[in-house]
Scaffold this active site. Structure first.
Site, PDB file in Angstrom:
ATOM      1  N   LYS A 201       0.821  -1.211   0.000  1.00 13.52           N
ATOM      2  CA  LYS A 201       0.000   0.000   0.000  1.00 13.52           C
ATOM      3  C   LYS A 201       0.857   1.264   0.000  1.00 13.52           C
ATOM      4  O   LYS A 201       0.395   2.325  -0.417  1.00 13.52           O
ATOM      5  CB  LYS A 201      -0.966  -0.033   1.174  1.00 13.52           C
ATOM      6  CG  LYS A 201      -2.016  -1.131   0.992  1.00 13.52           C
ATOM      7  CD  LYS A 201      -3.146  -1.048   1.977  1.00 13.52           C
ATOM      8  CE  LYS A 201      -4.293  -1.966   1.602  1.00 13.52           C
ATOM      9  NZ  LYS A 201      -3.998  -3.412   1.813  1.00 13.52           N
TER      10      LYS A 201
HETATM   11  C1  LIG Z   1      -4.633  -4.493   1.273  1.00 13.28           C
HETATM   12  C2  LIG Z   1      -3.840  -5.750   1.171  1.00 13.28           C
HETATM   13  C3  LIG Z   1      -4.163  -6.769   0.247  1.00 13.28           C
HETATM   14  C4  LIG Z   1      -5.388  -6.707  -0.649  1.00 13.28           C
HETATM   15  O1  LIG Z   1      -5.286  -5.714  -1.633  1.00 13.28           O
HETATM   16  P1  LIG Z   1      -6.571  -5.307  -2.491  1.00 13.28           P
HETATM   17  O2  LIG Z   1      -6.130  -4.154  -3.325  1.00 13.28           O
HETATM   18  O3  LIG Z   1      -7.608  -4.910  -1.480  1.00 13.28           O
HETATM   19  O4  LIG Z   1      -6.959  -6.473  -3.297  1.00 13.28           O
HETATM   20  C5  LIG Z   1      -3.332  -7.880   0.181  1.00 13.28           C
HETATM   21  N1  LIG Z   1      -2.246  -8.007   0.973  1.00 13.28           N
HETATM   22  C6  LIG Z   1      -1.896  -7.042   1.878  1.00 13.28           C
HETATM   23  C7  LIG Z   1      -0.706  -7.252   2.730  1.00 13.28           C
HETATM   24  C8  LIG Z   1      -2.681  -5.882   2.010  1.00 13.28           C
HETATM   25  O5  LIG Z   1      -2.337  -4.943   2.913  1.00 13.28           O
END
Ligand SMILES: *Cc1c(COP(=O)(O)O)cnc(C)c1O
Length: 477
Positions: free
Chosen positions: A125
């Site tokens: 993220k």
């Molecule tokens: C948010 C997150 C996901 C999922 O991502 P999406 O964009 O919601 O599909 C997967 N792995 C981690 C570690 C995350 O923080």
């Protein structure tokens, strides 16, 4: 009924600066900066670019570029910022990553792992939220405004968003998390940030309560206007835009390693954000054979891609908590293309889903619901087994989210098509799953280990829109 798939592509050289439209069809097209500030479209839909540029004839030129250079090429097709300004934003955003390649690709066993976790909070993220933080500051400097970002998090988004805007002029950030229900590490990553513009709110309820409080605030248009509320959740187009880049980068690296000209990706999925960025990359002309969609026990999306039925299930708490989601907020963007960009058809489907908790689309061909996607759900046992196996055989440690994707990648891998698995978090962030898999915690990272014992800042509030509103008012004087 639903037949066409491809967004209409145009040659990248021939486009005007992209405008953005809503999946629900009831706003006039707006520019990139307005789309970033709007977040959710004001008609309740999601924003998408009017056109998807076709870059097939640029791939050869792009292949040798660094991550930041590549990001500049990809993003300049979608933004209305002067190119030198975009470049500076990207250098700032990815200068905070601890690996000079930003998202290095490593070969492990028979697969390729794209490590997306080298940012300041160790989840993928950061790639979007480091950029979004800089972008907000840039847009506000141009317009002279200020912004109060308000968000709710069950874990990773909160810390990544806080690290994206801490210490910035013109921006305050308020992040609500459910009291005592995030992991200890996730809580510390948020509450140990000392900057004056960061406010953590521990809400005495669960994550849904936090989201309801958030909705209540955003629905009060007067309050939203008066306090310039901004949003950082994954429905913001700028987040997806930043994520398109690493699909190109990782595909080029896997092609360098293997000499092949086509790749597949396996993506652990919750909100359909990350994998939707791959769908856009594919429609821009990146040669992607398959997008493997991997869910944990919260399997609404894997069921959809295997049956064409999108229907609500129960939310399960799993060892990959950042994917414990039932209704995937970005899925509407995909459905819009499945409806042949017909906003009325899409709205009817979404209405049906919100009334009945279920809707259905027809398969595109004998290749199934969508020939680009393979999909599977992966349970805790298989996830832990995958962590164990990769540790024992290859001395490589997977976090539980990444392990969900790797299990699915191994399942669908095809001869002569490199499989790239997206690694979405550093294993040290989810040490409990590592202990469950291996019997001891072998996952460490200095950014995590140093959190213990640091001073924290957080206010506890009841589940109440008014309580949170007056807290925010009090901080804005
Ligand atoms: C948010 C997150 C996901 C999922 O991502 P999406 O964009 O919601 O599909 C997967 N792995 C981690 C570690 C995350 O923080």
């Amino acid at each position: 009924m639903l037949t066409k798939l491809k967004p209409e592509s145009v040659k990248a050289g021939n486009i005007r600066p992209t405008n953005y439209i809503s999946t629900r069809g009831s706003i006039d097209p707006i520019g990139f900066s307005d789309a970033v500030l709007m977040g959710l479209a004001s008609d309740g839909g999601l924003l998408l670019p009017e056109q998807i540029p076709d870059v097939s004839d640029k791939l050869a030129d792009w292949r040798g570029l660094s991550y930041v250079e590549l990001a500049e090429e990809v993003m300049s097709l979608y933004v209305d910022l002067p190119r030198p300004d975009l470049k500076k934003l990207l250098e700032q955003s990815y200068g905070t990553f601890s690996h000079n390649e930003v998202t290095p690709v490593v070969s492990v066993g028979g697969i390729h792992v794209a490590e997306l976790f080298h940012g300041p909070t160790l989840s993928f993220k950061d790639i979007a939220l480091q950029f979004l933080g800089n972008l907000f500051e840039y847009i506000l400097a141009e317009t002279g405004g200020s912004l109060n970002i308000v968000g709710a998090t069950s874990g990773d988004t909160g810390s990544a968003a806080i690290y994206g805007v801490k210490g910035r002029d013109r921006i305050r950030i308020f992040i609500m998390h459910p009291h005592g229900r995030t992991s200890r590490i996730q809580e510390l990553q948020m509450t140990t940030v000392p900057d004056e513009n960061v406010f953590n709110i521990s809400v005495e309820g669960d994550f849904d309560d936090c989201q309801n409080v958030l909705k209540g605030m955003f629905n009060d248009l007067e309050f939203k206007e008066e306090f310039s509320l901004g949003s950082i959740n994954s429905i913001n187009w700028a987040r997806l835009l930043a994520q398109i880049v690493y699909y190109f980068y990782a595909a080029f690296r896997a092609m360098d390693i293997t000499g092949k000209t086509r790749v597949s990706f396996s993506v652990p999925t919750g909100n359909f954000g990350d994998i939707f960025a791959g769908y856009i990359a594919s429609n821009m002309g990146l040669p992607i054979k398959k997008l493997v969609l991997a869910t944990n026990e919260n399997d609404i999306l894997s069921r959809f891609f295997n049956t064409g039925v999108y229907s609500l299930g129960d939310v399960h708490a799993t060892i990959s908590p950042s994917m414990d989601i039932q209704v995937a907020s970005n899925f509407e963007r995909y459905l819009y293309y499945r409806c042949d960009k017909d906003a009325r058809k899409l709205s009817a489907l979404m209405d049906e889903f919100s009334k009945l908790g279920r809707m259905e689309v027809e398969s595109l061909s004998d290749e199934g619901v969508d020939g680009l996607f393979d999909a599977t759900a992966v349970d805790a046992e298989s996830t832990l087994k995958t962590i164990r196996e990769y540790h024992e055989k290859y001395d490589y440690l997977l976090d539980p989210h990444t392990a969900v994707g790797v299990f699915a990648g191994d399942k669908f891998v095809e001869k002569d098509v490199p499989m790239i698995c997206l690694a979405t978090a550093h294993p040290a962030k989810f040490s409990q799953a590592i202990i469950d898999a291996l019997g001891e915690n072998v996952a460490h990272h200095p950014a995590i280990d140093s959190l213990e014992g640091m001073p924290t800042r957080c206010s506890t509030l009841p589940v109440s829109v008014d309580a949170v509103k007056s807290y925010i008012k009090g901080k804005c004087i």
